[in-house]
Write a protein that holds these residues in place. Sequence first.
Motif, short mmCIF file in Angstrom:
data_model
loop_
_atom_site.label_atom_id
_atom_site.label_comp_id
_atom_site.label_asym_id
_atom_site.label_seq_id
_atom_site.Cartn_x
_atom_site.Cartn_y
_atom_site.Cartn_z
N HIS A 139 63.71 59.34 44.77
CA HIS A 139 64.35 58.26 44.62
C HIS A 139 65.91 58.34 44.26
O HIS A 139 66.66 58.05 44.80
CB HIS A 139 63.55 57.44 43.98
N SER A 140 65.98 58.88 43.08
CA SER A 140 67.19 58.94 42.45
C SER A 140 67.92 60.28 42.85
O SER A 140 69.35 60.25 42.65
CB SER A 140 67.03 59.21 40.85
N GLY A 141 67.47 61.31 43.31
CA GLY A 141 68.07 62.47 43.18
C GLY A 141 68.35 63.29 42.30
O GLY A 141 68.97 64.35 42.34
N LYS A 142 67.90 63.08 41.11
CA LYS A 142 68.08 63.92 39.90
C LYS A 142 67.11 65.13 39.95
O LYS A 142 66.16 65.04 40.47
CB LYS A 142 67.89 62.93 38.75
N VAL A 143 67.58 66.21 39.20
CA VAL A 143 66.86 67.18 39.12
C VAL A 143 65.69 66.85 38.14
O VAL A 143 65.57 66.60 36.91
CB VAL A 143 67.95 68.57 38.46
N ARG A 144 64.50 67.49 38.67
CA ARG A 144 63.11 67.42 37.85
C ARG A 144 62.68 68.53 37.40
O ARG A 144 61.71 68.49 36.57
CB ARG A 144 62.20 66.41 38.89
N GLY A 145 63.31 69.65 37.74
CA GLY A 145 62.97 71.17 37.42
C GLY A 145 63.17 72.06 38.32
O GLY A 145 63.92 71.72 39.40
N VAL A 146 62.90 73.10 38.24
CA VAL A 146 62.96 74.23 39.15
C VAL A 146 61.71 74.98 39.27
O VAL A 146 60.93 75.19 38.32
CB VAL A 146 64.48 75.29 38.67
N GLU A 147 61.64 75.95 40.45
CA GLU A 147 60.74 76.99 40.76
C GLU A 147 61.26 78.21 40.60
O GLU A 147 62.36 78.64 41.11
CB GLU A 147 60.09 76.81 41.89
N GLY A 148 60.81 79.02 39.47
CA GLY A 148 61.27 80.56 39.66
C GLY A 148 60.61 81.20 40.43
O GLY A 148 59.46 81.47 40.59
N LEU A 149 61.51 81.96 41.23
CA LEU A 149 60.73 83.03 42.59
C LEU A 149 61.08 84.24 42.31
O LEU A 149 62.33 84.58 41.90
CB LEU A 149 61.13 82.58 43.81
N VAL A 150 60.59 85.46 42.23
CA VAL A 150 60.76 86.62 42.05
C VAL A 150 61.60 87.34 43.11
O VAL A 150 61.15 87.30 44.12
CB VAL A 150 59.45 87.55 41.44
N ARG A 151 62.55 88.21 42.55
CA ARG A 151 63.53 88.84 43.72
C ARG A 151 63.57 90.20 43.18
O ARG A 151 63.68 90.61 42.01
CB ARG A 151 64.59 88.22 43.89
#
Length: 708
Positions: free
Chosen positions: A472-484
């Motif tokens: 709804h607000s578009g604010k960042v709620r967190g991230v997902e860490g993906l191994v590369r």
Amino acid sequence: MHFRFLSLVVGVAALLLAAQLFTDTSSEIAHKRQQRIDAALDVTNVIARSLEKQFNYFDLDDIESILVSVRKRGDIRQLSVVDRDKTFFLDGDLATSPVIAIDSNILHDQALATGSTALRIADGRIEVAEPLLAGGSGFSAAAGEPQAIGSVLISFEVPGLGETLFAVIRAKLATILPILLIGLVLAARMVSQITAPLKGLTETAQAIAGGDLEREAQGRGAREIRQLARSFNQMVRTIRTNMSQIYDLAYVDKITRLPNREFFRREIDRSVAKVVRNGTSGALLFLDLDGFKRVNDTSGHDLGDQLLAAFAGRISGLIRQGDQISLEAAQDLLDIAGEEDAKQDNTFARLGGDEFTLLLPEIREETDAATVAHRILNALKEPFAVDGKEIIIGASIGIATFPRDGSDYQTLLKHSDMAMYQAKEEGKNTYRFFCEELNRKAGRRLEIESDLRKALNRGELELHYQPKVDAHSGKVRGVEGLVRWHHPENGMISPGEFIPVAEDCGLIQPLGDYVVETACRQIAAFSTKGNPLAVAVNISMQQFERADFASNIKSILKRTKADPGLLELEVTESMAMSNPALVLEHIRTLKEIGVRFAIDDFGTGYSNLAQLSRLPFDVFKIDRSFVSALDGKDGHGETIVRTIIAMAHSLDYTTVAEGVETEDQAGKLIAAGCNVMQGFLFAKPMPLDDLETWLKENAIPAKRRRAA
């Protein structure tokens, strides 16, 4: 048998009772007959004495009254009185008496003529004629001719067989029946003591005939039965020993104690039939020892045999539990051969000489056989200690898969043998597939495994981060860490290529620890910069099944000084359902310190909603396949997503939709009540430096921006 024995006892008792009844009835008939004769004589005498007085006055009415009363007795069939001249006849029936000038009965005549009692027994009757004497019963024949003035004749019925038999049976049953019942109870108990052990012996014999050679007879009861049971058990033990020896000769290699060629052939046939039926794949590994002939020629065959046994022992121990078939299984081969769905273990066998085979009856993909071959070759790097000597020996391995490379024993053996010779030609102590395409895949897999071990030490791995934004607000709620993995020579290698290899070769645990620790260090770094941000990472099945998983996560959090409340661990639905008790234990332990848990890929497996509702997850991730279905024209995808979100909210989960790529998808997710979204619509997974730049640009988002 019990019933038949009791029937025999009852039959014998019935015969004895019948014989006793016959004897007693005969005796009783004679006794009752004599009693009836005596009674007839007494009754007739009494009546005659009563009538003598009436005859003196010749009072026919009184005589008739006496006769009428006498006829009322139930045992009298006939009654009559005549005078000496036979001028009248009275029978006690007012309708027929008196009758004048009758033909007298012969007994009347005898009584009148002799003045004595006349008796006759005939036609089932006892007839007694008693003379009526002038002057009464005191007249003596010695004083002159008896003066019979008349005669009374009474006919009685002789006692019949039925009457006598009924009385005898009734008397006998009153005394014999209790004795007979007691006797039957005792006989039943005795029969049970005899037949129960025999029944046990019969059941044991049937079980052994059905193939249960471990069954033993229980020797109870009489001494003869105990002896029979002991003899029976000894016979079965002898049979068991003989059969074991027969199977040993037929299916077991004497030097290595591995299954032999014949057993292996049967297992191949069964395995091929199963994979064809189930649409799966299997593999046959053909092993030939490199340099074994040199050992045999220089050190002798005895040492060579010891080396073969040592090789068999090492490889059997190497293969994971369940791979090596038990030698006793040979004895059960015929039993399980008919069971289509019977579990079939991997079989390691010796064909002869220095040739061995390994059957993998079920593999996920054909190149899995290369992992097993690689483990075998690594195990041969250590020397063998044989007879005080250290011997290093290698092996060339040929691999044929089925049904791709053949569907029968001879074809598979030939093709795996050809692949083995190719391995020898290419330098020995290696493996080759019969199919060149699989050789290329296996080579690539081996290369990835080797390089991945180095990458963990060289720091070639890194985390890329994909933002998750509030719907709804578009604010960042967190991230997902993906191994590369950025390979120094081959560039970026896809996780879909190296993670399955890590799972197969045992590197997934250190790889998983690296991902969690890197995420925790980044959580601490975000917090230090005054911008605390939650980081979610995926957990593998092998990590989560470890008993020390929770304690390991705690150690990493403590070591990195990361806030546990900003760490989110993603667990797939299939992982959560594999061992709900262990999952619950791990979740509760870590939630106590603030760690959050997300259920990932929901709906892609076989969901158990009752179990899931008991697990205290925090986040519910909607799989990208459901998000893609929102583009459908029929509206079914939207209905499914609304249902999933409603269910998640009813369980108090935060919903996160992954794989969001279009504004239309985002709009439908917002309308359905989704809380958080992530996908290419907002940002692709990016290195840390790019993430920090992105975060600055999107600190106060005016609108969602499509990722560049």
